[in-house]
Write a protein that holds these residues in place. Structure first.
Motif, PDB file in Angstrom:
ATOM      1  N   LEU A 183       0.828  -1.207   0.000  1.00  0.00           N
ATOM      2  CA  LEU A 183       0.000   0.000   0.000  1.00  0.00           C
ATOM      3  C   LEU A 183       0.862   1.257   0.000  1.00  0.00           C
ATOM      4  O   LEU A 183       0.536   2.247  -0.668  1.00  0.00           O
ATOM      5  CB  LEU A 183      -0.921  -0.002   1.222  1.00  0.00           C
ATOM      6  CG  LEU A 183      -2.050  -1.030   1.224  1.00  0.00           C
ATOM      7  CD1 LEU A 183      -2.810  -0.993   2.546  1.00  0.00           C
ATOM      8  CD2 LEU A 183      -3.018  -0.782   0.064  1.00  0.00           C
ATOM      9  N   SER A 184       1.967   1.221   0.746  1.00  0.00           N
ATOM     10  CA  SER A 184       2.835   2.387   0.842  1.00  0.00           C
ATOM     11  C   SER A 184       3.428   2.748  -0.517  1.00  0.00           C
ATOM     12  O   SER A 184       3.375   3.905  -0.939  1.00  0.00           O
ATOM     13  CB  SER A 184       3.952   2.114   1.852  1.00  0.00           C
ATOM     14  OG  SER A 184       4.790   3.237   1.991  1.00  0.00           O
ATOM     15  N   TYR A 185       3.963   1.749  -1.214  1.00  0.00           N
ATOM     16  CA  TYR A 185       4.586   2.043  -2.504  1.00  0.00           C
ATOM     17  C   TYR A 185       3.549   2.347  -3.586  1.00  0.00           C
ATOM     18  O   TYR A 185       3.806   3.164  -4.481  1.00  0.00           O
ATOM     19  CB  TYR A 185       5.488   0.888  -2.933  1.00  0.00           C
ATOM     20  CG  TYR A 185       6.874   1.004  -2.349  1.00  0.00           C
ATOM     21  CD1 TYR A 185       7.824   1.854  -2.901  1.00  0.00           C
ATOM     22  CD2 TYR A 185       7.234   0.289  -1.215  1.00  0.00           C
ATOM     23  CE1 TYR A 185       9.092   1.972  -2.353  1.00  0.00           C
ATOM     24  CE2 TYR A 185       8.496   0.400  -0.652  1.00  0.00           C
ATOM     25  CZ  TYR A 185       9.422   1.246  -1.229  1.00  0.00           C
ATOM     26  OH  TYR A 185      10.674   1.380  -0.677  1.00  0.00           O
ATOM     27  N   ALA A 233       3.659   5.827  -5.539  1.00  0.00           N
ATOM     28  CA  ALA A 233       3.733   5.756  -7.007  1.00  0.00           C
ATOM     29  C   ALA A 233       2.616   6.580  -7.639  1.00  0.00           C
ATOM     30  O   ALA A 233       2.828   7.271  -8.651  1.00  0.00           O
ATOM     31  CB  ALA A 233       3.650   4.304  -7.467  1.00  0.00           C
ATOM     32  N   SER A 234       1.423   6.526  -7.040  1.00  0.00           N
ATOM     33  CA  SER A 234       0.308   7.310  -7.578  1.00  0.00           C
ATOM     34  C   SER A 234       0.567   8.800  -7.421  1.00  0.00           C
ATOM     35  O   SER A 234       0.234   9.596  -8.306  1.00  0.00           O
ATOM     36  CB  SER A 234      -0.993   6.924  -6.873  1.00  0.00           C
ATOM     37  OG  SER A 234      -0.985   7.342  -5.513  1.00  0.00           O
ATOM     38  N   LEU A 279      -0.678  12.164  -9.647  1.00  0.00           N
ATOM     39  CA  LEU A 279      -1.033  13.435  -9.025  1.00  0.00           C
ATOM     40  C   LEU A 279      -0.682  14.661  -9.866  1.00  0.00           C
ATOM     41  O   LEU A 279      -1.519  15.567  -9.996  1.00  0.00           O
ATOM     42  CB  LEU A 279      -0.386  13.531  -7.638  1.00  0.00           C
ATOM     43  CG  LEU A 279      -0.670  14.799  -6.833  1.00  0.00           C
ATOM     44  CD1 LEU A 279      -2.165  14.969  -6.604  1.00  0.00           C
ATOM     45  CD2 LEU A 279       0.091  14.784  -5.520  1.00  0.00           C
ATOM     46  N   PRO A 280       0.525  14.761 -10.465  1.00  0.00           N
ATOM     47  CA  PRO A 280       0.844  15.974 -11.241  1.00  0.00           C
ATOM     48  C   PRO A 280      -0.139  16.234 -12.379  1.00  0.00           C
ATOM     49  O   PRO A 280      -0.449  17.399 -12.676  1.00  0.00           O
ATOM     50  CB  PRO A 280       2.255  15.677 -11.776  1.00  0.00           C
ATOM     51  CG  PRO A 280       2.822  14.701 -10.809  1.00  0.00           C
ATOM     52  CD  PRO A 280       1.676  13.845 -10.383  1.00  0.00           C
ATOM     53  N   ALA A 317      -7.623  17.221  -2.557  1.00  0.00           N
ATOM     54  CA  ALA A 317      -8.590  16.267  -3.118  1.00  0.00           C
ATOM     55  C   ALA A 317      -7.920  15.374  -4.161  1.00  0.00           C
ATOM     56  O   ALA A 317      -8.177  14.159  -4.211  1.00  0.00           O
ATOM     57  CB  ALA A 317      -9.765  17.018  -3.737  1.00  0.00           C
ATOM     58  N   CYS A 318      -7.044  15.956  -4.980  1.00  0.00           N
ATOM     59  CA  CYS A 318      -6.344  15.173  -6.000  1.00  0.00           C
ATOM     60  C   CYS A 318      -5.413  14.142  -5.370  1.00  0.00           C
ATOM     61  O   CYS A 318      -5.269  13.023  -5.883  1.00  0.00           O
ATOM     62  CB  CYS A 318      -5.545  16.097  -6.918  1.00  0.00           C
ATOM     63  SG  CYS A 318      -6.562  17.078  -8.038  1.00  0.00           S
ATOM     64  N   THR A 319      -4.779  14.515  -4.258  1.00  0.00           N
ATOM     65  CA  THR A 319      -3.918  13.566  -3.555  1.00  0.00           C
ATOM     66  C   THR A 319      -4.719  12.367  -3.074  1.00  0.00           C
ATOM     67  O   THR A 319      -4.304  11.209  -3.226  1.00  0.00           O
ATOM     68  CB  THR A 319      -3.235  14.249  -2.357  1.00  0.00           C
ATOM     69  OG1 THR A 319      -2.469  15.366  -2.819  1.00  0.00           O
ATOM     70  CG2 THR A 319      -2.308  13.274  -1.636  1.00  0.00           C
TER      71      THR A 319
END
Length: 254
Positions: A139-141, A145-146, A151-152, A174-176
């Motif tokens: 879950l962390s990676y 990665a997302s 995100l950008p 919100a995007c995060t």
């Protein structure tokens, strides 16, 4: 403390000691989609890293000062990671800090986020290959990665680039949440057959409150070690702790 949950919550969020949390409160975190707050990771170590950078900023910007600041920051981050049990998600966050500090010492070789992500993944798997079976590792990676790759593109949709625009800050938060859930939701569904429906609301309201609560708890701990008891800071921490629990209870009850 007026409520037993507040110091238990502080121990859980600062030191990964969940023994004092009631089963009802743990279920509230899970139902509200905020279980990641209880799993020490980049949110917690990143906050401590930022505070260390702020406290050590008076050392100046000379090369020797930057080296000393990096050594102190990495050493204290390592101490915190070991003290809290060195979970896979916390080790990942520590590797990010170590690699970023190394990169900052050589400005001409400044590494990009995706380079740090891949290097940290490789190093952690070399040190402990069995980590790849750990849910917290996965879950962390996936979440990082997302944030690195998705995100950008979501942030670029917002028309304004001003960091002081309140709408831009809300959009970025919100995007995060959306990018992290997009990457981790399939794995969560496979493992637990559940999906947090109000994850955006949780991240907009609970994460910020949690960060403020952690800052107050860290300040209280530091003052207590110096023999100082701040009633005002304690009251503020208690109010933030109650607020965090109220937000999560409200969201979980929707």
């Amino acid at each position: 403390w007026s409520r037993e949950e507040i110091p238990a919550l502080a121990k859980a969020l600062l030191c990964a000691d969940k023994s004092g949390l009631s089963p009802e409160l743990k279920e509230t975190f899970r139902a509200a989609g905020a279980s990641h707050l209880l799993a020490l990771s980049g949110l917690h170590l990143g906050l401590i890293y930022s505070l260390l950078q702020l406290l050590l900023s008076p050392l100046g910007g000379f090369r020797v000062s930057r080296l000393l600041r990096s050594l102190l920051t990495v050493s204290l981050s390592c101490f915190y990671t070991l003290m809290c049990g060195a979970s896979d998600s916390l080790v990942r966050a520590l590797l990010f800090i170590v690699l970023r500090e190394l990169s900052r010492l050589f400005p001409s070789r400044m590494a990009r986020s995706r380079d740090i992500l891949c290097a940290a993944l490789l190093i952690q798997l070399c040190i402990r290959p069995e980590s790849i079976r750990s849910l917290s590792f996965q879950l962390s990676y996936l979440a990082v990665a997302s944030i690195t790759f998705i995100l950008p593109h979501l942030q670029a949709i917002y028309p304004s680039e001003s960091r002081h625009d309140p709408g831009k800050r809300i959009w970025d938060a919100a995007c995060t949440a959306i990018s992290c859930q997009a990457a981790t939701a399939p794995l969560i569904w496979i493992r637990f057959k559940t999906f947090p429906k109000y994850f955006i609301l949780t991240n907009l309201l609970a994460v910020g409150t949690c960060e403020l609560f952690l800052i107050c708890c860290l300040a209280l701990t530091a003052l207590y070690c110096l023999g100082i008891e701040s009633i005002i800071l304690k009251s503020l921490a208690e109010a933030l702790g109650k607020g965090l629990i109220f937000i999560l209870e409200t969201i979980s009850g929707l």
